[in-house]
Design a protein around this motif. Structure first.
Motif, PDB file in Angstrom:
ATOM      1  N   LEU A 113      40.520  45.709  47.833  1.00 38.37           N
ATOM      2  CA  LEU A 113      41.555  45.273  46.899  1.00 38.37           C
ATOM      3  C   LEU A 113      42.735  44.574  47.571  1.00 38.37           C
ATOM      4  O   LEU A 113      43.749  44.327  46.916  1.00 38.37           O
ATOM      5  N   TYR A 114      42.630  44.228  48.859  1.00 37.83           N
ATOM      6  CA  TYR A 114      43.645  43.394  49.504  1.00 37.83           C
ATOM      7  C   TYR A 114      43.125  41.955  49.511  1.00 37.83           C
ATOM      8  O   TYR A 114      42.235  41.597  50.274  1.00 37.83           O
ATOM      9  N   PHE A 115      43.724  41.145  48.656  1.00 37.74           N
ATOM     10  CA  PHE A 115      43.212  39.793  48.482  1.00 37.74           C
ATOM     11  C   PHE A 115      43.842  38.799  49.463  1.00 37.74           C
ATOM     12  O   PHE A 115      43.638  37.594  49.343  1.00 37.74           O
ATOM     13  N   ASP A 116      44.595  39.307  50.452  1.00 36.68           N
ATOM     14  CA  ASP A 116      45.015  38.428  51.551  1.00 36.68           C
ATOM     15  C   ASP A 116      43.930  38.345  52.628  1.00 36.68           C
ATOM     16  O   ASP A 116      44.077  37.588  53.590  1.00 36.68           O
ATOM     17  N   TYR A 117      42.844  39.096  52.450  1.00 34.75           N
ATOM     18  CA  TYR A 117      41.675  38.942  53.321  1.00 34.75           C
ATOM     19  C   TYR A 117      40.802  37.802  52.812  1.00 34.75           C
ATOM     20  O   TYR A 117      40.745  37.537  51.612  1.00 34.75           O
ATOM     21  N   ALA A 118      40.130  37.132  53.757  1.00 40.79           N
ATOM     22  CA  ALA A 118      39.311  35.968  53.415  1.00 40.79           C
ATOM     23  C   ALA A 118      38.120  36.370  52.558  1.00 40.79           C
ATOM     24  O   ALA A 118      37.622  37.499  52.635  1.00 40.79           O
TER      25      ALA A 118
END
Length: 549
Positions: free
Chosen positions: A399-404
């Motif tokens: 749920l961390y959408f700063d990951y590619a």
């Protein structure tokens, strides 16, 4: 009826279709018809004259059913008319959003396109959400996002039946809200002289360009009202006592060492800057919290962070040590827990429930009504739930959408690899091994948009969607069944809306990272390795924290 996102609980197709007339009539209670009209604004529908509860010849009739739960609704489309039954205004809004998806994709444009046949297939739909908390976290501190981007995000949340906007307003890299009580917060803390362009530890590169901005209290009032009209609750966050460089740049006397100087941070990572836990700091924050709550209007939840605190300065301060000992506390970690509890008490007096990141739970006892966000994994989330805290699932993976979205050199730069749409769709906010009591503590889930590497609205779109569509599916419908089949049609709606999402097959040519500073570095830390280490850290901390009693 396979292309609705999120998928409804019950869908019964019927033969035929209903043709809408732009400018047609919606009849029913004003607060319900207004919600439907907002969802179907492209049709320029009008309410019943004189506020009549019913009107003959109305294209859509809306009725309240007090037996329906909050946010629940039913829609019946026949060749003659559309009937909506809703438990509240949010349910009517979501019924309108479902109708919008039954129409051609042009319903997601800002104005009607000539030549569009505004027809919807006949159907009966009954629907209600699985979770009460279905949200998105938006960091406006690392890179400031102006009001227009916040309002647009609220609109997109409403489209997807997401109902929480967690607004991260303060961090080391910038303070993003006006304060009339302490104006140096926005006059000094809202801007930095430059921003790092390095992507790995040890690199030293900066862009030499000032960056900043803040939302006025009037902006915040507008954002709050705009969100409420669209079924979205704004959850403000002022992250303390760590992540405090911007606060201390404005008011250094609030630090553990009042003589130290601070600057708004121009790089990423954890800073040792930390607020003092003394009573003066609590009074300062109480005044700021009250300003934000008053501006937003209705604030049932207020996030106070509590994460990634380096407590060394507290341990080395004679004044803070004496204060801690006067309270009968043995360690800085216990003082950290007390500080957050004092702030939660302040918020309770303002009518708000405190929300914290999971380190605040691990470090000590919280108020019983404090909500915990276990970003480091569902293991620590389970321990918080077992201790009696409500939780909102926020794990880094998925749920961390700063990951590619892919470990590919074509991707724009991201913090690491990889969180895919399929990963999000497969996530279960309530693991099957949890007890019924633990499961009952899960309020829902939200995706996180940290903006170290999200400098603007176009990049925000790319990171948020369609992974946000998958989060909407699992928090509303409770399962991923049908999501993959529905996504292509839904992406055509996002095209009409103007969302610059990441295509499932990969970035468009102009969305690629290229060869400059925005290029992705294959070999970045895999998210699975991050989660493994975070889980280890939470177990280590859990073994040393004071008893919950």
């Amino acid at each position: 009826m396979v292309d609705l996102i999120p998928g409804p609980r019950l869908v019964r197709p019927a033969p035929g279709s209903f043709a809408f007339t732009p400018g047609g009539l919606v009849s029913g209670p004003a607060e319900l018809t207004g919600a439907v009209r907002r969802a179907l604004a492209v049709l320029d529908l009008a309410g019943a004259a004189g506020g009549a509860e019913t009107a003959s010849g109305a294209a859509i009739t809306v009725e309240r059913d007090e037996h329906l739960a909050a946010e629940a609704y039913a829609v019946t489309v026949t060749p003659e008319a559309v009937r909506i039954v809703a438990g509240d205004a949010a349910g009517a809004l979501y019924a309108g959003q479902t109708l919008r998806q039954l129409l051609p994709a042009a319903a997601f444009r800002s104005a009607a396109v000539p030549g569009t046949a505004w027809t919807a297939p006949c159907v009966h739909i009954e629907d209600a959400p699985r979770f009460s908390w279905r949200g998105a976290h938006l960091d406006v501190s690392r890179h400031f996002l102006p009001k227009r981007e916040v309002l647009r995000m609220i609109d997109l949340l409403a489209v997807h039946k997401l109902n929480r906007l967690h607004l991260h307003l303060a961090d080391d890299q910038g303070w993003r809200v006006e304060s009339r009580a302490y104006p140096l917060l926005h006059e000094i803390g809202s801007h930095r002289a430059r921003t790092t362009t390095a992507h790995f530890h040890g690199e030293q590169r900066f862009d030499g360009t000032p960056h900043g901005g803040y939302h006025t209290l009037a902006d915040l009032a507008e954002i709050g009202a705009y969100a409420r009209a669209r079924g979205v609750t704004v959850v403000p966050e002022i992250d303390v006592p760590g992540h405090a460089s911007a606060i201390l740049a404005a008011y250094p006397h609030l630090g553990a060492d009042p003589a130290a100087s601070h600057e708004v941070l121009d790089r990423w990572g954890i800073s040792p800057a930390i607020l003092s836990p003394l009573p003066g700091t609590v009074e300062f924050l109480a005044a700021v919290f009250a300003e934000i709550v008053q501006a937003l209007g209705e604030v049932p939840y207020f996030h106070i962070g509590g994460d990634e605190c380096v407590l060394d300065d507290w341990a080395s301060s004679a004044e803070i040590t004496a204060y801690r000992e006067s309270l009968g506390l043995d360690t800085p970690a216990e003082l950290h827990a007390r500080f957050l509890r004092e702030l939660a008490d302040v918020l309770a007096g303002l009518g708000c429930r405190a929300v914290v990141w999971d380190e605040a739970f691990v470090s000590g006892e919280l108020r019983a009504d404090t909500i915990v966000m276990p970003w480091r994994g569902m293991g620590v989330g389970r321990r918080a739930a077992a201790a009696g805290h409500d939780i909102v699932a926020t794990p880094v993976f998925p749920l961390y959408f700063d990951y590619a979205e892919a470990a590919s050199p074509e991707e724009p730069v991201a913090i690491g690899d990889t969180v895919t749409v399929a990963d999000v769709a497969a996530f279960e906010p309530v693991p099957p091994s949890w007890t019924p009591q633990e499961a009952g503590r899960v309020l829902g889930a939200q995706f996180q948009l940290w903006t170290e590497r999200i400098p603007d609205g176009r990049t925000l779109d790319y990171r948020a969607w369609p992974r946000g569509c998958a989060l909407a599916q699992i928090t509303w419908s409770g399962q991923a069944a049908g999501f993959a089949a529905a996504l292509p049609a839904h992406l055509s709606r996002l095209d009409a809306y103007g969302v610059e999402y990441r295509p499932v097959e990969g970035p468009r040519p102009w969305q690629r990272g290229g060869t400059g500073d925005r290029r992705h570095r294959p070999g970045a830390v895999p998210v699975a390795e991050v989660m493994r280490r975070l889980e280890e850290m939470t177990h280590e901390a859990d073994s040393t924290r004071p008893s919950l009693g």
